[in-house]
Write a protein that holds these residues in place. Sequence first.
Motif, PDB file in Angstrom:
ATOM      1  N   SER A  92       3.272  -3.841  -2.820  1.00 16.45           N
ATOM      2  CA  SER A  92       1.864  -3.231  -2.199  1.00 16.45           C
ATOM      3  C   SER A  92       1.115  -2.904  -3.107  1.00 16.45           C
ATOM      4  CB  SER A  92       2.898  -2.753  -1.343  1.00 16.45           C
ATOM      5  OG  SER A  92       3.218  -1.096  -2.019  1.00 16.45           O
ATOM      6  N   ILE A 127      -2.311  -5.404   7.139  1.00 12.77           N
ATOM      7  CA  ILE A 127      -2.823  -4.100   7.001  1.00 12.77           C
ATOM      8  C   ILE A 127      -2.479  -3.808   8.388  1.00 12.77           C
ATOM      9  CG2 ILE A 127      -4.610  -2.707   7.367  1.00 12.77           C
ATOM     10  CD1 ILE A 127      -5.682  -5.226   4.490  1.00 12.77           C
ATOM     11  N   TYR A 128      -1.715  -2.193   8.147  1.00 16.84           N
ATOM     12  CA  TYR A 128      -1.256  -1.287   9.163  1.00 16.84           C
ATOM     13  C   TYR A 128      -1.047  -2.721  10.557  1.00 16.84           C
ATOM     14  CZ  TYR A 128      -2.128   2.618  12.156  1.00 16.84           C
ATOM     15  OH  TYR A 128      -1.961   3.557  12.860  1.00 16.84           O
ATOM     16  N   VAL A 142      -4.819  -9.110  12.017  1.00 14.80           N
ATOM     17  CA  VAL A 142      -3.106  -8.113  10.633  1.00 14.80           C
ATOM     18  C   VAL A 142      -3.023  -8.594   9.417  1.00 14.80           C
ATOM     19  CG1 VAL A 142      -1.707  -6.832  11.205  1.00 14.80           C
ATOM     20  CG2 VAL A 142      -2.765  -6.262  12.570  1.00 14.80           C
ATOM     21  N   ASP A 178      -8.390   0.506  10.172  1.00 16.89           N
ATOM     22  CA  ASP A 178      -7.977   0.671   8.966  1.00 16.89           C
ATOM     23  C   ASP A 178      -5.845   1.511   8.840  1.00 16.89           C
ATOM     24  OD1 ASP A 178      -9.475   0.922   6.029  1.00 16.89           O
ATOM     25  OD2 ASP A 178     -11.135   1.474   7.459  1.00 16.89           O
ATOM     26  N   SER A 179      -5.942   1.341   7.889  1.00 18.47           N
ATOM     27  CA  SER A 179      -4.403   2.004   7.532  1.00 18.47           C
ATOM     28  C   SER A 179      -4.547   3.090   6.925  1.00 18.47           C
ATOM     29  CB  SER A 179      -3.724   1.556   6.300  1.00 18.47           C
ATOM     30  OG  SER A 179      -2.627   1.969   5.872  1.00 18.47           O
ATOM     31  N   THR A 181      -3.092   5.415   5.437  1.00 15.63           N
ATOM     32  CA  THR A 181      -2.831   5.386   3.731  1.00 15.63           C
ATOM     33  C   THR A 181      -3.705   4.291   2.791  1.00 15.63           C
ATOM     34  OG1 THR A 181      -0.374   4.299   4.218  1.00 15.63           O
ATOM     35  CG2 THR A 181      -0.745   6.581   4.474  1.00 15.63           C
ATOM     36  N   ASN A 182      -4.803   3.605   3.636  1.00 16.02           N
ATOM     37  CA  ASN A 182      -4.841   2.552   2.636  1.00 16.02           C
ATOM     38  C   ASN A 182      -4.203   1.548   2.040  1.00 16.02           C
ATOM     39  OD1 ASN A 182      -7.104   4.140   3.580  1.00 16.02           O
ATOM     40  ND2 ASN A 182      -8.405   3.970   1.261  1.00 16.02           N
ATOM     41  N   ARG A 183      -3.166   1.787   2.842  1.00 16.39           N
ATOM     42  CA  ARG A 183      -1.789   0.693   2.301  1.00 16.39           C
ATOM     43  C   ARG A 183      -1.904  -0.238   2.102  1.00 16.39           C
ATOM     44  NH1 ARG A 183       3.273   2.277   0.042  1.00 16.39           N
ATOM     45  NH2 ARG A 183       2.782   4.689   1.134  1.00 16.39           N
ATOM     46  N   PRO A 278       3.664   1.481   7.777  1.00 21.67           N
ATOM     47  CA  PRO A 278       2.685   0.864   7.742  1.00 21.67           C
ATOM     48  C   PRO A 278       0.928   1.058   7.834  1.00 21.67           C
ATOM     49  CG  PRO A 278       2.677   1.577   9.971  1.00 21.67           C
ATOM     50  CD  PRO A 278       3.755   2.708   8.881  1.00 21.67           C
TER      51      PRO A 278
END
Length: 278
Positions: A92, A127-128, A142, A178-179, A181-183, A278
């Motif tokens: 990640s 992503i998300y 995604v 956007d996630s 948490t920007n993950r 996520p």
Amino acid sequence: MSRSPFKQKGFTLVELVAVMVILGIVAVSITSFIRFGTQSYTDSVDREELISTARFVVERLNREVRNALPNSVRVVSGVDKQCLEFTPIAQSAIYLDIPVAPEQPSNKITLAPFTSALVDDSRQISIYALNADDIYNNTNGVIADFDSLSPLLSKSELNDSTPEVILTLDTFVLFGADSPTNRLYFIETAIAYCLESGNLYRYKNYANSATDNTPIRSNNGIEDNWSLMAEHLEKTVLPFRVVDVTLRRNGLVLIKLDFFINLENIIFSNEIQVPNVP
């Protein structure tokens, strides 16, 4: 009075028959005792081997499912086949910029520095993802395929002055959201554990069936995409269950494996908590 010069010795027929009967009874008793002891030992060994196999399978499932992409765990069923499917995480990272509507599509994603050497076996990102359809029916922005990371950094090369990592995608994409948490997750190909014909198989690198989405075993006689994990399993109604996540708890995977050997049932029930970030 005359006497016979030789004294007669021997057994009567009745005595001989009686001895044979007694010896037969003793022999049967000893044989039964030995057979009972041997059978008890064999059953004990079989039971211990079965329990060891079950513990290994449950422990491996625990570890792999806990490392699954959030919201990727699902149950799929086909003809005489019940499967638990999930997508493993390779690594990640935190992204700094991705193309999200109403921006223009792009094939570049900017990531914060991380150990990129750990994603050599991954060729997709997520992503998300909010549900399994986001992952397995990737038509909503995604999942994306990527081609390269630049610069390629080893773990020993990372420091506070490391430059940003640029991820180059195969095509221009536009992510749906956007996630929070920007993950960003680097993901591997899906894995499935399937109960079929009394055996539990683990599948990887498989092609899904167009009708039921369950893994197809290769017929070339080589275990290139599957491996046998356990035998002597009874067919149960719900060997795998997935309890969806809520705002108050993580997702849960409920596993119930019913082993049957030597007229004896051994049931393993297990609950796995799946982190949901996520």
